[in-house]
Design a protein around this motif. Structure first.
Motif, PDB file in Angstrom:
ATOM      1  N   ASP A 292      36.857 -32.054  -7.337  1.00 15.31           N
ATOM      2  CA  ASP A 292      36.577 -30.655  -7.710  1.00 15.31           C
ATOM      3  C   ASP A 292      37.663 -29.699  -7.225  1.00 15.31           C
ATOM      4  O   ASP A 292      38.387 -29.977  -6.269  1.00 15.31           O
ATOM      5  CB  ASP A 292      35.248 -30.210  -7.095  1.00 15.31           C
ATOM      6  CG  ASP A 292      35.345 -30.077  -5.575  1.00 15.31           C
ATOM      7  OD1 ASP A 292      35.673 -31.092  -4.917  1.00 15.31           O
ATOM      8  OD2 ASP A 292      35.145 -28.967  -5.045  1.00 15.31           O
ATOM      9  N   HIS A 293      37.718 -28.560  -7.906  1.00 14.02           N
ATOM     10  CA  HIS A 293      38.566 -27.468  -7.436  1.00 14.02           C
ATOM     11  C   HIS A 293      37.907 -26.140  -7.833  1.00 14.02           C
ATOM     12  O   HIS A 293      36.705 -26.141  -8.104  1.00 14.02           O
ATOM     13  CB  HIS A 293      39.990 -27.646  -7.968  1.00 14.02           C
ATOM     14  CG  HIS A 293      41.010 -26.890  -7.165  1.00 14.02           C
ATOM     15  ND1 HIS A 293      41.143 -27.049  -5.808  1.00 14.02           N
ATOM     16  CD2 HIS A 293      41.920 -25.960  -7.530  1.00 14.02           C
ATOM     17  CE1 HIS A 293      42.113 -26.242  -5.371  1.00 14.02           C
ATOM     18  NE2 HIS A 293      42.587 -25.564  -6.397  1.00 14.02           N
ATOM     19  N   PHE A 294      38.656 -25.057  -7.875  1.00 11.21           N
ATOM     20  CA  PHE A 294      38.035 -23.731  -7.965  1.00 11.21           C
ATOM     21  C   PHE A 294      37.849 -23.167  -9.366  1.00 11.21           C
ATOM     22  O   PHE A 294      37.365 -22.055  -9.519  1.00 11.21           O
ATOM     23  CB  PHE A 294      38.816 -22.728  -7.121  1.00 11.21           C
ATOM     24  CG  PHE A 294      38.631 -22.942  -5.642  1.00 11.21           C
ATOM     25  CD1 PHE A 294      37.430 -22.597  -5.034  1.00 11.21           C
ATOM     26  CD2 PHE A 294      39.626 -23.511  -4.877  1.00 11.21           C
ATOM     27  CE1 PHE A 294      37.239 -22.807  -3.686  1.00 11.21           C
ATOM     28  CE2 PHE A 294      39.446 -23.721  -3.517  1.00 11.21           C
ATOM     29  CZ  PHE A 294      38.242 -23.368  -2.920  1.00 11.21           C
ATOM     30  N   GLY A 295      38.258 -23.916 -10.403  1.00 14.43           N
ATOM     31  CA  GLY A 295      38.053 -23.417 -11.755  1.00 14.43           C
ATOM     32  C   GLY A 295      38.887 -22.183 -12.049  1.00 14.43           C
ATOM     33  O   GLY A 295      40.005 -22.036 -11.565  1.00 14.43           O
ATOM     34  N   VAL A 311      48.045 -30.403  -6.611  1.00 11.32           N
ATOM     35  CA  VAL A 311      48.150 -31.117  -5.328  1.00 11.32           C
ATOM     36  C   VAL A 311      46.748 -31.326  -4.756  1.00 11.32           C
ATOM     37  O   VAL A 311      46.390 -32.417  -4.300  1.00 11.32           O
ATOM     38  CB  VAL A 311      49.037 -30.310  -4.346  1.00 11.32           C
ATOM     39  CG1 VAL A 311      49.018 -30.937  -2.956  1.00 11.32           C
ATOM     40  CG2 VAL A 311      50.463 -30.223  -4.876  1.00 11.32           C
ATOM     41  N   ASP A 312      45.929 -30.252  -4.804  1.00 14.14           N
ATOM     42  CA  ASP A 312      44.588 -30.233  -4.202  1.00 14.14           C
ATOM     43  C   ASP A 312      43.530 -30.254  -5.303  1.00 14.14           C
ATOM     44  O   ASP A 312      43.153 -29.222  -5.794  1.00 14.14           O
ATOM     45  CB  ASP A 312      44.475 -28.982  -3.335  1.00 14.14           C
ATOM     46  CG  ASP A 312      43.124 -28.835  -2.662  1.00 14.14           C
ATOM     47  OD1 ASP A 312      42.357 -29.804  -2.638  1.00 14.14           O
ATOM     48  OD2 ASP A 312      42.830 -27.727  -2.162  1.00 14.14           O
ATOM     49  N   ASN A 313      42.983 -31.337  -5.762  1.00 12.43           N
ATOM     50  CA  ASN A 313      43.272 -32.644  -5.253  1.00 12.43           C
ATOM     51  C   ASN A 313      43.430 -33.635  -6.413  1.00 12.43           C
ATOM     52  O   ASN A 313      43.010 -34.779  -6.335  1.00 12.43           O
ATOM     53  CB  ASN A 313      42.159 -33.075  -4.300  1.00 12.43           C
ATOM     54  CG  ASN A 313      42.470 -34.365  -3.591  1.00 12.43           C
ATOM     55  OD1 ASN A 313      43.621 -34.688  -3.387  1.00 12.43           O
ATOM     56  ND2 ASN A 313      41.445 -35.120  -3.281  1.00 12.43           N
ATOM     57  N   ALA A 345      32.276 -30.828  -5.083  1.00 13.26           N
ATOM     58  CA  ALA A 345      31.921 -29.721  -4.185  1.00 13.26           C
ATOM     59  C   ALA A 345      32.513 -29.826  -2.784  1.00 13.26           C
ATOM     60  O   ALA A 345      31.964 -29.293  -1.834  1.00 13.26           O
ATOM     61  CB  ALA A 345      30.399 -29.584  -4.092  1.00 13.26           C
ATOM     62  N   GLU A 346      33.688 -30.461  -2.686  1.00  7.85           N
ATOM     63  CA  GLU A 346      34.391 -30.460  -1.398  1.00  7.85           C
ATOM     64  C   GLU A 346      34.796 -29.036  -1.048  1.00  7.85           C
ATOM     65  O   GLU A 346      34.658 -28.598   0.080  1.00  7.85           O
ATOM     66  CB  GLU A 346      35.627 -31.365  -1.480  1.00  7.85           C
ATOM     67  CG  GLU A 346      36.345 -31.568  -0.148  1.00  7.85           C
ATOM     68  CD  GLU A 346      37.435 -30.544   0.158  1.00  7.85           C
ATOM     69  OE1 GLU A 346      37.954 -30.551   1.272  1.00  7.85           O
ATOM     70  OE2 GLU A 346      37.758 -29.701  -0.723  1.00  7.85           O
ATOM     71  N   GLU A 347      35.270 -28.331  -2.078  1.00  7.21           N
ATOM     72  CA  GLU A 347      35.777 -26.972  -1.844  1.00  7.21           C
ATOM     73  C   GLU A 347      34.647 -26.010  -1.479  1.00  7.21           C
ATOM     74  O   GLU A 347      34.881 -24.906  -1.007  1.00  7.21           O
ATOM     75  CB  GLU A 347      36.516 -26.454  -3.093  1.00  7.21           C
ATOM     76  CG  GLU A 347      37.668 -27.351  -3.569  1.00  7.21           C
ATOM     77  CD  GLU A 347      38.911 -27.271  -2.688  1.00  7.21           C
ATOM     78  OE1 GLU A 347      38.799 -26.771  -1.557  1.00  7.21           O
ATOM     79  OE2 GLU A 347      39.971 -27.728  -3.143  1.00  7.21           O
ATOM     80  N   LEU A 348      33.396 -26.396  -1.711  1.00 10.73           N
ATOM     81  CA  LEU A 348      32.254 -25.538  -1.386  1.00 10.73           C
ATOM     82  C   LEU A 348      31.675 -25.896  -0.025  1.00 10.73           C
ATOM     83  O   LEU A 348      30.618 -25.400   0.363  1.00 10.73           O
ATOM     84  CB  LEU A 348      31.169 -25.657  -2.464  1.00 10.73           C
ATOM     85  CG  LEU A 348      31.635 -25.417  -3.905  1.00 10.73           C
ATOM     86  CD1 LEU A 348      30.480 -25.568  -4.883  1.00 10.73           C
ATOM     87  CD2 LEU A 348      32.256 -24.028  -4.039  1.00 10.73           C
ATOM     88  N   ASP A 455      51.187 -22.193  -2.391  1.00  9.45           N
ATOM     89  CA  ASP A 455      50.417 -22.502  -3.606  1.00  9.45           C
ATOM     90  C   ASP A 455      48.958 -22.863  -3.353  1.00  9.45           C
ATOM     91  O   ASP A 455      48.126 -22.774  -4.261  1.00  9.45           O
ATOM     92  CB  ASP A 455      51.077 -23.677  -4.354  1.00  9.45           C
ATOM     93  CG  ASP A 455      52.489 -23.353  -4.779  1.00  9.45           C
ATOM     94  OD1 ASP A 455      52.778 -22.151  -4.963  1.00  9.45           O
ATOM     95  OD2 ASP A 455      53.295 -24.281  -4.914  1.00  9.45           O
ATOM     96  N   TYR A 456      48.637 -23.266  -2.136  1.00  5.03           N
ATOM     97  CA  TYR A 456      47.303 -23.769  -1.782  1.00  5.03           C
ATOM     98  C   TYR A 456      46.189 -22.808  -2.211  1.00  5.03           C
ATOM     99  O   TYR A 456      46.228 -21.628  -1.887  1.00  5.03           O
ATOM    100  CB  TYR A 456      47.283 -23.980  -0.273  1.00  5.03           C
ATOM    101  CG  TYR A 456      45.958 -24.331   0.345  1.00  5.03           C
ATOM    102  CD1 TYR A 456      45.385 -25.574   0.137  1.00  5.03           C
ATOM    103  CD2 TYR A 456      45.301 -23.418   1.166  1.00  5.03           C
ATOM    104  CE1 TYR A 456      44.180 -25.903   0.733  1.00  5.03           C
ATOM    105  CE2 TYR A 456      44.098 -23.744   1.767  1.00  5.03           C
ATOM    106  CZ  TYR A 456      43.541 -24.980   1.545  1.00  5.03           C
ATOM    107  OH  TYR A 456      42.355 -25.308   2.138  1.00  5.03           O
ATOM    108  N   HIS A 457      45.216 -23.343  -2.959  1.00  2.00           N
ATOM    109  CA  HIS A 457      44.065 -22.567  -3.425  1.00  2.00           C
ATOM    110  C   HIS A 457      44.469 -21.353  -4.257  1.00  2.00           C
ATOM    111  O   HIS A 457      43.757 -20.350  -4.294  1.00  2.00           O
ATOM    112  CB  HIS A 457      43.167 -22.145  -2.256  1.00  2.00           C
ATOM    113  CG  HIS A 457      42.388 -23.306  -1.691  1.00  2.00           C
ATOM    114  ND1 HIS A 457      41.409 -23.156  -0.735  1.00  2.00           N
ATOM    115  CD2 HIS A 457      42.449 -24.636  -1.945  1.00  2.00           C
ATOM    116  CE1 HIS A 457      40.902 -24.346  -0.437  1.00  2.00           C
ATOM    117  NE2 HIS A 457      41.524 -25.267  -1.152  1.00  2.00           N
ATOM    118  N   ARG A 458      45.612 -21.456  -4.916  1.00  2.00           N
ATOM    119  CA  ARG A 458      46.066 -20.376  -5.800  1.00  2.00           C
ATOM    120  C   ARG A 458      46.398 -20.974  -7.170  1.00  2.00           C
ATOM    121  O   ARG A 458      46.624 -22.172  -7.284  1.00  2.00           O
ATOM    122  CB  ARG A 458      47.327 -19.713  -5.216  1.00  2.00           C
ATOM    123  CG  ARG A 458      47.049 -18.954  -3.924  1.00  2.00           C
ATOM    124  CD  ARG A 458      48.268 -18.124  -3.525  1.00  2.00           C
ATOM    125  NE  ARG A 458      47.980 -17.362  -2.308  1.00  2.00           N
ATOM    126  CZ  ARG A 458      48.285 -17.798  -1.088  1.00  2.00           C
ATOM    127  NH1 ARG A 458      48.870 -18.963  -0.921  1.00  2.00           N
ATOM    128  NH2 ARG A 458      48.003 -17.056  -0.025  1.00  2.00           N
TER     129      ARG A 458
END
Ligand SMILES: [Zn+2]
Length: 495
Positions: A292-295, A311-313, A345-348, A455-458
Motif C-alpha cells: 500500500d501507499h498514499f494514493g 521506492v516506498d514500497n 495499510a502499513e502506511e496507516l 521524495d519520501y511520501h511525496r
C-alpha cells in the motif's frame, strides 16, 4: 616442451585466465543487471499512475492485488492464506476515524468563561466521549509519581505541550484516571497541525478496542482567556511547572467537554502466497513487503497529485516477487514452506501486519524467521547490509553466517535500529515473531536520509527520475540465500 612453447603456453594460460575471470565477473554483473531489469519491470507497473498510488480500499488496491496475485500464481506459488474461503487475499477491516464534533464549555464561580473562537478542539478515538462539570487540575508537564489516581479521578488534567507526536503523556494521565486531558499548545503547534496529525493517525483495525478517551487541545490564547479573572496566568503556570517542587494545582474552573468521531470502514486485503517446502514440517520462513501507499495525496494546483510510491514500497514488493520467482525456478525448493506476504495499510500504522499476526495462516511460533523488505531501491551495488532490529531477535548470528557465505558485509553497529518501529517487522515482533529487515538501503544511512528528506511520501517518489536498483538486486540474491539457509531444517532446527 621448449621455451618457446612454454612461453606460448604461459601466454595462453594468462590469456585464458584473463578471459575466464572477467567472464565470471561479467556473469555476476549480467545477473545483477537482469535482476535490476526484472525489479524495474514490476516497479513500472506498480508505481504507474494507472495504479493511483495503491491506496487501500480503492481501485488502485484492486489493480495492485490482481497484478501481484497473477504474478505470484504464474511464478508457481500457491495461496498462503490456508483458508479455503479466502484464497490468496486475507480481508483486513480498517476503521478510519476523523474528528467530527467538538464542544467545550468552561465555568468559574457559576459563570461561563468565554473563549475566542477556534481556540479549542476535543477529540476521541471512540465514537463519542464526554464529561460534565469536571474540575480542572493543572499537572504541568506530565504525570508525577506523587500524583495519585484519587487526585486525577473525575478531573480534567491540564498539560503543557511537549513533543509534537508523542501522545504518551496524555495516555498516561488517562490511564491514571483523568476524565480528560487538555493540552495547552505552545504556540509553535496549531490546532490545524493537531487536526492534520489526527487525520493521518486516526486508523485502527476494526477488532481493536477504542474509545473512552477524551483529549483536548487549547491554544495559548484560549488558555489565557480561560484564566482571565483568576489569580493565575499561563506564564505563572509555566514557571511553577518548571520548579523542582512542582505540585499539581486545582484551577477553580470546571469543564463540560464532548467529542464525536466520524467513522469510515475500509475493507482491504493482505496478499499471502506460499512456496510449499520439499520436506514441510509445519514451520516456515516468511518474507514481507507492504503493497500500500498514499494514493492521491496532493491537491490542485499541484501538477503531480499521485503518491506513486516507487521506492516506498513498489521496490520492496518487486523484490519480494523476485525472491519468490528465483526460489520457485530453482531445481529444489527449501525444506520448509516459504510464505510471501504483501501487507496492506502499513502506511496507516502497520495495520496489515498486525492483522496478519492476529489471524495468521499458521501458528506464529512456527515462523522460524521473518524478513521485511521496505523501500529497498536506495543504495548502489556493493553497499553493506544493515540489520534493522539488530539485537532484538536470535537471528543475527545466523544472518551473519549467511552473509559470510554470500560474501556480503553487514554493518557492525545498530544505528539502523532507529527505524525499527517504522516497519512491518515491528508489528510481527510485538507478537514474538522473530522479524528483521536486512537491507542495503539501511547500510548507507546518509543516502537513506536524503530520500526521507526529499521524495519520501511525496508525489516525487515516482519513476520520472531514475531510481537506484543495484543494491536491491544484490539484496534479492541475499534473500534467496536467507530463504535457503533458514529453510534448511538441518541448518536451522525447528523452534
Ligand atoms: Zn511509507
Amino acid at each position: 616442451m621448449n621455451r618457446g612453447r612454454a612461453r606460448r603456453f604461459t601466454v595462453l594460460a594468462a590469456t585464458l585466465f584473463a578471459l575466464v575471470m572477467p567472464t565470471s565477473l561479467l556473469a555476476a554483473r549480467n545477473a545483477n543487471a537482469q535482476t535490476q531489469a526484472d525489479l524495474l519491470a514490476d516497479i513500472q507497473v506498480l508505481a504507474s499512475d494507472d495504479f493511483q498510488g495503491r491506496e487501500p480500499g480503492t481501485d488502485g488496491e484492486s489493480k495492485t492485488l490482481r497484478y501481484l496475485a497473477r504474478r505470484w500464481f504464474e511464478i508457481g506459488l500457491t495461496s498462503g492464506t490456508n483458508d479455503p474461503a479466502h484464497e490468496w487475499f486475507a480481508p483486513v477491516v480498517v476503521i478510519a476515524r476523523v474528528p467530527d464534533g467538538s464542544t467545550a464549555e468552561f465555568a468559574r464561580k457559576g459563570r461561563h468563561q468565554i473563549l475566542p473562537p477556534g481556540s479549542i478542539l476535543m477529540v476521541t478515538s471512540g465514537n463519542r466521549a464526554l464529561v460534565r462539570d469536571a474540575p480542572l487540575l493543572f499537572v504541568g508537564r506530565g504525570l508525577k509519581a506523587s500524583l495519585g489516581r484519587t487526585e486525577l479521578a473525575g478531573r480534567v488534567a491540564v498539560l503543557l505541550d511537549g513533543d509534537m507526536t508523542d501522545s504518551l503523556r496524555q495516555n498516561e494521565l488517562l490511564a491514571a484516571g483523568a476524565a480528560a486531558v487538555l493540552t495547552v499548545l505552545d504556540g509553535d503547534r496549531t490546532l490545524e497541525n493537531v487536526i492534520g496529525h489526527r487525520k493521518r493517525s486516526g486508523y485502527a483495525l476494526a477488532d481493536d478496542a477504542t474509545g473512552g478517551d477524551l483529549e483536548g487541545f487549547i491554544t495559548d490564547k484560549g488558555m489565557a482567556a480561560l484564566l482571565k479573572g483568576t489569580a493565575l496566568s499561563l506564564k505563572a503556570l509555566e514557571e511553577s511547572a518548571a520548579r523542582p517542587d512542582f505540585q499539581p494545582l486545582a484551577l477553580d474552573i470546571t469543564a463540560s467537554l464532548e467529542a464525536t468521531t466520524h467513522e469510515t470502514r475500509i475493507t482491504t486485503h493482505n496478499l499471502i502466497g506460499k512456496l510449499p517446502g520439499r520436506r514441510p514440517d509445519g514451520t516456515a520462513v516468511l518474507f514481507v513487503a507492504h503493497w500500500d501507499h498514499f494514493g492521491v495525496c496532493a491537491e490542485p494546483p499541484a501538477e503531480d497529485l499521485i503518491c506513486n510510491g516507487a521506492v516506498d514500497n513498489a521496490s520492496g514488493v518487486a523484490a519480494l516477487t523476485a525472491v519468490a520467482e528465483k526460489l520457485s525456478a530453482a531445481p529444489h525448493p527449501p525444506d520448509r514452506d516459504v510464505y510471501f506476504l504483501a501487507t496492506t495499510a502499513e502506511e496507516l500504522g502497520l495495520l496489515g501486519a498486525h492483522a496478519f499476526a492476529e489471524n495468521p495462516p499458521l501458528p506464529l511460533k512456527r515462523i522460524v524467521a521473518a524478513f521485511n523488505i521496505d523501500s529497498d531501491a536506495i543504495a548502489p551495488k556493493g553497499t553493506a547490509l544493515a540489520i534493522v532490529g539488530r539485537g532484538m531477535t536470535k537471528l543475527d548470528p545466523i544472518i551473519e553466517d549467511v552473509a559470510r557465505h554470500e560474501r556480503r558485509k553487514i554493518v557492525a553497529n545498530d544505528e539502523a535500529n532507529v527505524y525499527a518501529k517504522r516497519q512491518d517487522g515491528w508489528a510481527l515482533l510485538q507478537h514474538d515473531v522473530p522479524a528483521v529487515m536486512v537491507e542495503s538501503a539501511y547500510g548507507d544511512l546518509p543516502r537513506l536520509e536524503h530520500f526521507f528528506n526529499t521524495d519520501y511520501h511525496r508525489p516525487s517518489d515516482d519513476l520520472k527520475h531514475p531510481i537506484e536498483l543495484g543494491g536491491a538486486a544484490e539484496d534479492v540474491d541475499f534473500y534467496v540465500a536467507l530463504a535457503r539457509w533458514f529453510g534448511d531444517i538441518r541448518k536451522v532446527p525447528a523452534p
